[in-house]
Design a protein around this motif. Structure first.
Motif, PDB file in Angstrom:
ATOM      1  N   PRO A   1      66.567  26.383  75.503  1.00 21.03           N
ATOM      2  CA  PRO A   1      67.343  27.581  75.861  1.00 21.03           C
ATOM      3  C   PRO A   1      68.196  28.046  74.682  1.00 21.03           C
ATOM      4  N   ARG A   2      68.261  29.365  74.513  1.00 21.31           N
ATOM      5  CA  ARG A   2      69.028  29.938  73.410  1.00 21.31           C
ATOM      6  C   ARG A   2      70.042  30.941  73.933  1.00 21.31           C
ATOM      7  N   ALA A   3      71.125  31.084  73.179  1.00 21.28           N
ATOM      8  CA  ALA A   3      72.212  31.971  73.604  1.00 21.28           C
ATOM      9  C   ALA A   3      71.744  33.413  73.766  1.00 21.28           C
ATOM     10  N   ASP A   4      70.777  33.856  72.954  1.00 21.30           N
ATOM     11  CA  ASP A   4      70.274  35.227  73.070  1.00 21.30           C
ATOM     12  C   ASP A   4      69.776  35.534  74.482  1.00 21.30           C
ATOM     13  N   THR A   5      69.221  34.518  75.147  1.00 22.56           N
ATOM     14  CA  THR A   5      68.629  34.722  76.466  1.00 22.56           C
ATOM     15  C   THR A   5      69.690  34.947  77.541  1.00 22.56           C
ATOM     16  N   GLU A   6      70.930  34.584  77.250  1.00 20.62           N
ATOM     17  CA  GLU A   6      71.999  34.841  78.212  1.00 20.62           C
ATOM     18  C   GLU A   6      72.129  36.336  78.505  1.00 20.62           C
ATOM     19  N   LEU A   7      71.799  37.182  77.521  1.00 28.01           N
ATOM     20  CA  LEU A   7      71.857  38.633  77.736  1.00 28.01           C
ATOM     21  C   LEU A   7      70.893  39.062  78.835  1.00 28.01           C
ATOM     22  N   LEU A   8      69.737  38.429  78.925  1.00 29.03           N
ATOM     23  CA  LEU A   8      68.779  38.761  79.980  1.00 29.03           C
ATOM     24  C   LEU A   8      69.373  38.443  81.349  1.00 29.03           C
ATOM     25  N   CYS A   9      70.046  37.301  81.472  1.00 29.05           N
ATOM     26  CA  CYS A   9      70.691  36.933  82.741  1.00 29.05           C
ATOM     27  C   CYS A   9      71.811  37.904  83.086  1.00 29.05           C
ATOM     28  N   GLU A  10      72.624  38.220  82.108  1.00 29.77           N
ATOM     29  CA  GLU A  10      73.741  39.139  82.351  1.00 29.77           C
ATOM     30  C   GLU A  10      73.225  40.523  82.755  1.00 29.77           C
ATOM     31  N   THR A  11      72.141  40.965  82.107  1.00 27.81           N
ATOM     32  CA  THR A  11      71.537  42.242  82.469  1.00 27.81           C
ATOM     33  C   THR A  11      71.014  42.199  83.898  1.00 27.81           C
ATOM     34  N   GLY A  12      70.309  41.133  84.247  1.00 24.10           N
ATOM     35  CA  GLY A  12      69.789  40.990  85.602  1.00 24.10           C
ATOM     36  C   GLY A  12      70.880  41.009  86.645  1.00 24.10           C
ATOM     37  N   ALA A  13      71.984  40.330  86.350  1.00 24.11           N
ATOM     38  CA  ALA A  13      73.105  40.307  87.297  1.00 24.11           C
ATOM     39  C   ALA A  13      73.666  41.709  87.508  1.00 24.11           C
ATOM     40  N   GLU A  14      73.762  42.494  86.459  1.00 29.41           N
ATOM     41  CA  GLU A  14      74.232  43.877  86.578  1.00 29.41           C
ATOM     42  C   GLU A  14      73.290  44.699  87.462  1.00 29.41           C
ATOM     43  N   LEU A  15      72.004  44.489  87.293  1.00 27.38           N
ATOM     44  CA  LEU A  15      71.020  45.266  88.043  1.00 27.38           C
ATOM     45  C   LEU A  15      71.018  44.914  89.532  1.00 27.38           C
ATOM     46  N   LEU A  16      71.518  43.737  89.876  1.00 29.40           N
ATOM     47  CA  LEU A  16      71.562  43.307  91.277  1.00 29.40           C
ATOM     48  C   LEU A  16      72.885  43.654  91.959  1.00 29.40           C
TER      49      LEU A  16
END
Length: 287
Positions: free
Chosen positions: A92-107
């Motif tokens: 796991p890399r820190a860059d991928t945290e942006l994908l999670c944060e984006t997904g949370a916003e979309l939900l």
């Protein structure tokens, strides 16, 4: 040979790693000291034991061969939790945290949203969504048997309050190129993926540590775009009206993946940048 004094031992490990070309040798040496002597090694009284010195030498030599620090540790932080990692699973890399944060916003505002994480690996994306959106019902799809072991362990133990009887996310063994056939139409609010996206030419130039990570989790055909070319059209029918698809990308793939999304019929397509200002996530909505 390693000296018995903790700070001297750290200096020895740092020098060995610097000589091997490890980029952040001081940090890595400190992590190895934690593995050997605990988090408070800087304030230890006395000297390392013979066994601790032997283990430090062993770990340092392996890291000097550019074996990933994360694999040596056996776990690695992501968001505010830790994941088990090891050979056979992408780190796991820190860059991928942006994908999670984006997904949370979309939900935001959705009640009990249904989420699918494709190419889940360690489960970092699916578990990240569960951590940020506790009401989400998350399924994590992974093809690799080696990675699936870590996905299952992390589903049961990475987040507080969950275990093998009640995992935080639902691990599913399957292939992203066929799994869409098992999904009911308009059953998902969000599909996420951090798929392989490294090109064949890029694979030849990767840093030495990446030689130890699974190639199937890194390289993709069609100039790194093969997974996006399948996922975008293939999983559109499974999304509800207003649902979203969001994917991590290589920093030079923003325009190409945006085009794939638009050609597949997504609207409100956007590209988001990571903390370094590089394109990192593409998202699009089914309308």
């Amino acid at each position: 040979m390693v000296s018995g004094a903790p700070r001297t031992a750290h200096a020895w490990a740092r020098a060995r790693l610097e000589a091997a070309g490890v980029e952040d040798a001081a940090f890595d040496a400190a992590c190895l000291m934690e593995l050997v002597a605990g988090k408070n090694w800087r304030w230890m009284d006395g000297e390392l034991t013979a066994e601790q010195k032997r283990r430090l030498e062993q770990l340092t030599e392996k890291r000097a061969q550019r074996y990933p620090l994360q694999y040596l540790a056996g776990h690695w932080p992501f968001l505010d939790f830790e994941l088990e990692v090891g050979p056979g699973v992408l780190i796991p890399r820190a860059d991928t945290e942006l994908l999670c944060e984006t997904g949370a916003e979309l939900l935001a505002g959705k009640t009990g949203p249904q989420v699918l994480d494709l190419c889940a690996g360690s489960g970092c994306v699916g578990l990240g969504i569960k951590r940020l959106v506790p009401a989400a019902q998350v399924t994590c799809l992974e093809k690799s048997p080696e990675a699936f072991v870590y996905l299952t362990r992390n589903a049961a133990g990475a987040l507080p309050g969950f275990d093998a009887e009640r995992p935080a996310v639902q691990p599913v063994a399957g292939d992203v190129f066929t799994y869409q056939n098992q999904l009911a139409p308009e059953s998902l609010d969000l599909v996420l993926s951090n798929p392989p996206y490294v090109t064949g030419d890029e694979m030849k130039e990767l840093e030495p540590e990446l030689r130890f990570e699974p190639e199937m989790a890194l390289e993709a055909a069609h100039e790194g775009l093969a997974f996006y070319e399948h996922i975008a059209p293939g999983y559109l029918a499974a999304l509800r009206q207003g649902g979203w698809l969001a994917v991590e990308i290589g920093w030079e793939q923003g325009a190409a993946v945006r085009g794939i999304f638009e050609a597949a019929g997504y609207r409100n397509v956007a590209v988001r940048q990571d903390l370094a200002g590089k394109d990192r996530v593409v998202l699009g909505q089914k309308t």
